[in-house]
Design an enzyme around this catalytic site. Structure first.
Site, PDB file in Angstrom:
ATOM      1  N   ALA A 102       0.806  -1.222   0.000  1.00  0.00           N
ATOM      2  CA  ALA A 102       0.000   0.000   0.000  1.00  0.00           C
ATOM      3  C   ALA A 102       0.843   1.277   0.000  1.00  0.00           C
ATOM      4  CB  ALA A 102      -0.925  -0.021   1.218  1.00  0.00           C
TER       5      ALA A 102
ATOM      6  N   ARG B 295       3.321  10.044 -11.449  1.00  0.00           N
ATOM      7  CA  ARG B 295       2.331  10.925 -12.082  1.00  0.00           C
ATOM      8  C   ARG B 295       2.884  12.329 -12.303  1.00  0.00           C
ATOM      9  NH1 ARG B 295      -2.930   8.677 -11.760  1.00  0.00           N
ATOM     10  NH2 ARG B 295      -2.972   7.004 -10.238  1.00  0.00           N
TER      11      ARG B 295
ATOM     12  N   CYS C 182      -6.355  -6.666   3.970  1.00  0.00           N
ATOM     13  CA  CYS C 182      -7.643  -6.478   4.652  1.00  0.00           C
ATOM     14  C   CYS C 182      -8.692  -7.464   4.140  1.00  0.00           C
ATOM     15  CB  CYS C 182      -8.144  -5.050   4.443  1.00  0.00           C
ATOM     16  SG  CYS C 182      -6.863  -3.808   4.636  1.00  0.00           S
TER      17      CYS C 182
ATOM     18  N   ASP D  67       2.823   1.135   7.694  1.00  0.00           N
ATOM     19  CA  ASP D  67       2.856   0.444   8.990  1.00  0.00           C
ATOM     20  C   ASP D  67       4.192   0.550   9.715  1.00  0.00           C
ATOM     21  OD1 ASP D  67       0.272  -0.363   8.587  1.00  0.00           O
ATOM     22  OD2 ASP D  67       0.690  -2.507   8.574  1.00  0.00           O
TER      23      ASP D  67
ATOM     24  N   ASN E  94      -2.051   3.997   2.741  1.00  0.00           N
ATOM     25  CA  ASN E  94      -2.324   4.533   1.402  1.00  0.00           C
ATOM     26  C   ASN E  94      -2.172   6.047   1.369  1.00  0.00           C
ATOM     27  OD1 ASN E  94      -3.269   2.479  -0.675  1.00  0.00           O
ATOM     28  ND2 ASN E  94      -4.285   1.803   1.191  1.00  0.00           N
TER      29      ASN E  94
ATOM     30  N   TRP F 261     -34.861  10.572  15.954  1.00  0.00           N
ATOM     31  CA  TRP F 261     -33.630  11.019  16.623  1.00  0.00           C
ATOM     32  C   TRP F 261     -32.570   9.957  16.343  1.00  0.00           C
ATOM     33  CZ3 TRP F 261     -32.406  15.538  18.959  1.00  0.00           C
ATOM     34  CH2 TRP F 261     -33.471  16.413  19.228  1.00  0.00           C
TER      35      TRP F 261
HETATM   36  C1  FAD Z   1      -5.720  -9.863   7.976  1.00  0.00           C
HETATM   37  C2  FAD Z   1      -5.585  -8.352   7.923  1.00  0.00           C
HETATM   38  C3  FAD Z   1      -6.717  -7.559   7.851  1.00  0.00           C
HETATM   39  C4  FAD Z   1      -6.605  -6.166   7.801  1.00  0.00           C
HETATM   40  N1  FAD Z   1      -7.739  -5.417   7.742  1.00  0.00           N
HETATM   41  C5  FAD Z   1      -7.631  -4.059   7.668  1.00  0.00           C
HETATM   42  C6  FAD Z   1      -8.796  -3.246   7.540  1.00  0.00           C
HETATM   43  O1  FAD Z   1      -9.919  -3.751   7.477  1.00  0.00           O
HETATM   44  N2  FAD Z   1      -8.626  -1.882   7.474  1.00  0.00           N
HETATM   45  C7  FAD Z   1      -7.388  -1.296   7.520  1.00  0.00           C
HETATM   46  O2  FAD Z   1      -7.295  -0.054   7.427  1.00  0.00           O
HETATM   47  N3  FAD Z   1      -6.263  -2.054   7.618  1.00  0.00           N
HETATM   48  C8  FAD Z   1      -6.361  -3.400   7.694  1.00  0.00           C
HETATM   49  N4  FAD Z   1      -5.221  -4.174   7.781  1.00  0.00           N
HETATM   50  C9  FAD Z   1      -3.905  -3.507   7.853  1.00  0.00           C
HETATM   51  C10 FAD Z   1      -3.369  -3.175   6.467  1.00  0.00           C
HETATM   52  O3  FAD Z   1      -3.346  -4.333   5.685  1.00  0.00           O
HETATM   53  C11 FAD Z   1      -1.973  -2.601   6.613  1.00  0.00           C
HETATM   54  O4  FAD Z   1      -2.047  -1.475   7.431  1.00  0.00           O
HETATM   55  C12 FAD Z   1      -1.369  -2.216   5.276  1.00  0.00           C
HETATM   56  O5  FAD Z   1      -1.204  -3.343   4.465  1.00  0.00           O
HETATM   57  C13 FAD Z   1      -0.027  -1.525   5.494  1.00  0.00           C
HETATM   58  O6  FAD Z   1       0.559  -1.247   4.266  1.00  0.00           O
HETATM   59  P1  FAD Z   1       2.133  -1.040   4.166  1.00  0.00           P
HETATM   60  O7  FAD Z   1       2.425  -0.840   2.729  1.00  0.00           O
HETATM   61  O8  FAD Z   1       2.568  -0.017   5.138  1.00  0.00           O
HETATM   62  O9  FAD Z   1       2.763  -2.390   4.715  1.00  0.00           O
HETATM   63  P2  FAD Z   1       2.606  -3.885   4.214  1.00  0.00           P
HETATM   64  O10 FAD Z   1       1.260  -4.148   3.681  1.00  0.00           O
HETATM   65  O11 FAD Z   1       3.101  -4.744   5.337  1.00  0.00           O
HETATM   66  O12 FAD Z   1       3.631  -3.964   3.013  1.00  0.00           O
HETATM   67  C14 FAD Z   1       5.001  -3.904   3.213  1.00  0.00           C
HETATM   68  C15 FAD Z   1       5.631  -4.705   2.105  1.00  0.00           C
HETATM   69  O13 FAD Z   1       7.035  -4.580   2.222  1.00  0.00           O
HETATM   70  C16 FAD Z   1       7.626  -5.812   1.909  1.00  0.00           C
HETATM   71  N5  FAD Z   1       8.931  -5.786   2.548  1.00  0.00           N
HETATM   72  C17 FAD Z   1       9.219  -5.706   3.872  1.00  0.00           C
HETATM   73  N6  FAD Z   1      10.527  -5.652   4.081  1.00  0.00           N
HETATM   74  C18 FAD Z   1      11.107  -5.695   2.865  1.00  0.00           C
HETATM   75  C19 FAD Z   1      12.436  -5.679   2.436  1.00  0.00           C
HETATM   76  N7  FAD Z   1      13.468  -5.597   3.290  1.00  0.00           N
HETATM   77  N8  FAD Z   1      12.698  -5.749   1.106  1.00  0.00           N
HETATM   78  C20 FAD Z   1      11.667  -5.837   0.201  1.00  0.00           C
HETATM   79  N9  FAD Z   1      10.383  -5.874   0.570  1.00  0.00           N
HETATM   80  C21 FAD Z   1      10.103  -5.785   1.883  1.00  0.00           C
HETATM   81  C22 FAD Z   1       6.663  -6.843   2.460  1.00  0.00           C
HETATM   82  O14 FAD Z   1       6.794  -8.080   1.799  1.00  0.00           O
HETATM   83  C23 FAD Z   1       5.308  -6.188   2.190  1.00  0.00           C
HETATM   84  O15 FAD Z   1       4.736  -6.610   0.975  1.00  0.00           O
HETATM   85  C24 FAD Z   1      -5.316  -5.575   7.822  1.00  0.00           C
HETATM   86  C25 FAD Z   1      -4.169  -6.380   7.894  1.00  0.00           C
HETATM   87  C26 FAD Z   1      -4.302  -7.748   7.935  1.00  0.00           C
HETATM   88  C27 FAD Z   1      -3.051  -8.592   8.015  1.00  0.00           C
END
Ligand code: FAD
Length: 459
Positions: free
Chosen positions: A12, A23, A46, A289, A311, A440
């Protein structure tokens, strides 16, 4: 010569940053290389619980944009199955390991986006080769669990360890697949994202649905036979099971960042400013995250790992890298979930948070219904409001109900974001028609009750 942007993490936050930067700057101005160690880009974690339950299909349907789309439409050099293992800020280069062919590559950068996400917590007893034990973080985890559930002999009993929202959603998914489900939670109650009185409503509903809930119980080990999990060992005996799903929370994935010397904040996540720049580290950005951000009500730095923030933060970083101006001004902790038809929404501070942040406050709980009392399908709805004393400023809200509950929290989130008082909220012009609300609205009833509590000195 074109500048180079390196992105670490292809989900994300990382891909939102990469595509927003693209873009605004074309390839002749900015080359973009994104490293992702997994098999997917821009996937919806999610959606995993709903894929497991069979409500949606996957895994391709849970991918918003695959690597090929990023390459073709965005001219982004996506390197799948490449794990970045080192960041050298002085030489301005990263080292990535090719997880398929072996070997390492080094790539220089002018701009770097650190978007490595979070790491699921796994206590020692869960770090095991025993088959049938699953974390839930990536689509690969979801695929592995689905394979296990479809294996022969088909698992009949499941234990979910950890009662946060992911644990609760996974309990629902396994129940819908026809398994007998036990949810084990170390604390007094699952759903700690809401106050105990509201969590109790969720617990009651889950029990009515047939989930066995065991609280105040720590897991200390696993029982196995022939390499397959057979039970979860607790202080009160062993719970027999054919599959274990872990929902024990996450920590920010900061190991690589810390090794490189990026600053971490009090929450343990990477520090960033409002434009998603890592302080005192020119050209380095972080999002998702792995970062902490400001809680707009408590004023504290917090780690709130949610896709909605990842996002937005990635987008902000990308716009800024692209030469635009954007800010991420913090969170108020709005979140929604459901267990079968029971919906749960929350925003702002719980009572415990309000107390910890030093607020004097009242809290009220109002029982109402989702629709006009006479309209078919009306169901109970409970709204809790927490308001600062004596100002009446809304500090937090929680809703539990059977229909039209979860997204009602958004109105409360807007009120809270804008610093409204509960007195002002009683006059809100909310929509009314019998199929959607009583005359209400439950939110207005709760606001009136909070005003009364402020005047009475009660609550
Ligand atoms: C089961 C589940 C349900 C969820 N439901 C919700 C919801 O309903 N609503 C909501 O808002 N959020 C939800 N979340 C949380 C949401 O999915 C995360 O907050 C979001 O995916 C975070 O995005 P990100 O890009 O920060 O991290 P991530 O999605 O963790 O992506 C990080 C990426 O970096 C890659 N990576 C890590 N280290 C390295 C490295 N050294 N080299 C190369 N690649 C690397 C990983 O493989 C991963 O693909 C849910 C999460 C889970 C697990």
């Amino acid at each position: 010569m074109a500048q180079r942007l390196i992105v670490i993490g292809g989900n994300a936050a990382g891909m939102a940053a990469a595509s927003q930067a693209r873009r605004r700057r074309d390839r002749s101005d900015l080359e973009i290389v994104a490293f992702e160690r997994g098999h997917f880009t821009s996937y919806s974690s999610c959606g995993i619980p709903y894929w497991i339950s069979g409500t949606v299909s996957g895994p391709e349907e849970l991918v918003a944009r695959d690597p090929e789309t990023f390459r073709r439409r965005f001219d982004i050099d996506v390197r799948m199955r490449h794990e970045v293992v080192a960041i050298d800020l002085d030489r301005r280069e990263v080292t990535a390991r090719d997880l398929v062919r072996g070997g390492e590559v080094r790539e220089r950068f002018d701009e770097l986006v650190y978007a490595a996400g979070a790491v699921p917590l796994r206590p020692a007893w869960a770090q095991t080769d025993v088959e049938g034990v699953f974390g839930m973080q990536t689509l690969d985890d979801g695929a592995a669990l689905r394979d296990w559930l479809e294996s022969d002999p088909a698992p009949r009993r499941a234990v979910v360890v950890g009662g946060g929202y992911i644990g609760v959603e996974m309990a629902e998914a396994l129940l819908l697949r026809g398994l007998s489900v036990t949810l084990v939670e170390q604390a007094d109650q699952p759903m700690s994202t809401v106050d105990g009185d509201m969590a109790e409503l969720v617990v009651e509903a889950m029990r009515d649905l047939g989930v066995h809930i065991r609280t105040g119980l720590s897991v200390s080990g696993l029982e196995e036979r022939d390499g397959r999990v057979r039970g979860v060992v607790t202080g009160e005996g062993t719970i027999p099971t054919d599959v274990v799903v872990l929902g024990l929370g996450v920590r920010p994935n900061t190991d690589l960042a810390a090794d490189a010397g990026l600053p971490l904040g009090p929450s343990g996540a990477v520090r960033v400013d409002r434009r998603m720049r890592v302080p005192d580290t020119p050209g380095v950005w972080a999002a998702g995250d792995c970062v902490e951000c400001l809680h707009r009500v408590s004023g504290m730095p917090v780690h709130v790992p949610l896709g909605t923030h990842a996002n937005k933060q990635g987008r902000v970083a990308g716009i800024n890298i692209g030469g635009g101006y954007a800010t991420f001004t913090g969170v108020i902790g709005t979140a929604v979930t459901k267990v079968c038809d029971l919906e749960v929404g929350r925003t702002g501070l719980r009572e415990t948070d309000a107390r910890a942040a030093g607020f004097d406050f009242v809290s009220v709980v109002a029982e109402s219904t989702s629709r006009a009392g006479y309209y078919p399908g009306t169901r109970p709805m409970t709204v809790k409001l927490i308001a600062e004393r004596p100002s009446g400023r809304l500090l937090g809200a929680q809703i539990v109900g059977w229909s039209e509950a979860a997204k009602r929290i958004d109105g409360l989130a807007v009120a809270l974001w804008n610093g409204m008082t509960v007195d002002e909220m009683t006059a809100l012009d909310l929509g009314y028609a019998p199929p959607y609300a009583p005359v209400w609205d439950p939110v207005l009833i709760a606001a009136r009750k909070a005003v009364d509590a402020l005047h009475d000195g009660a609550g």
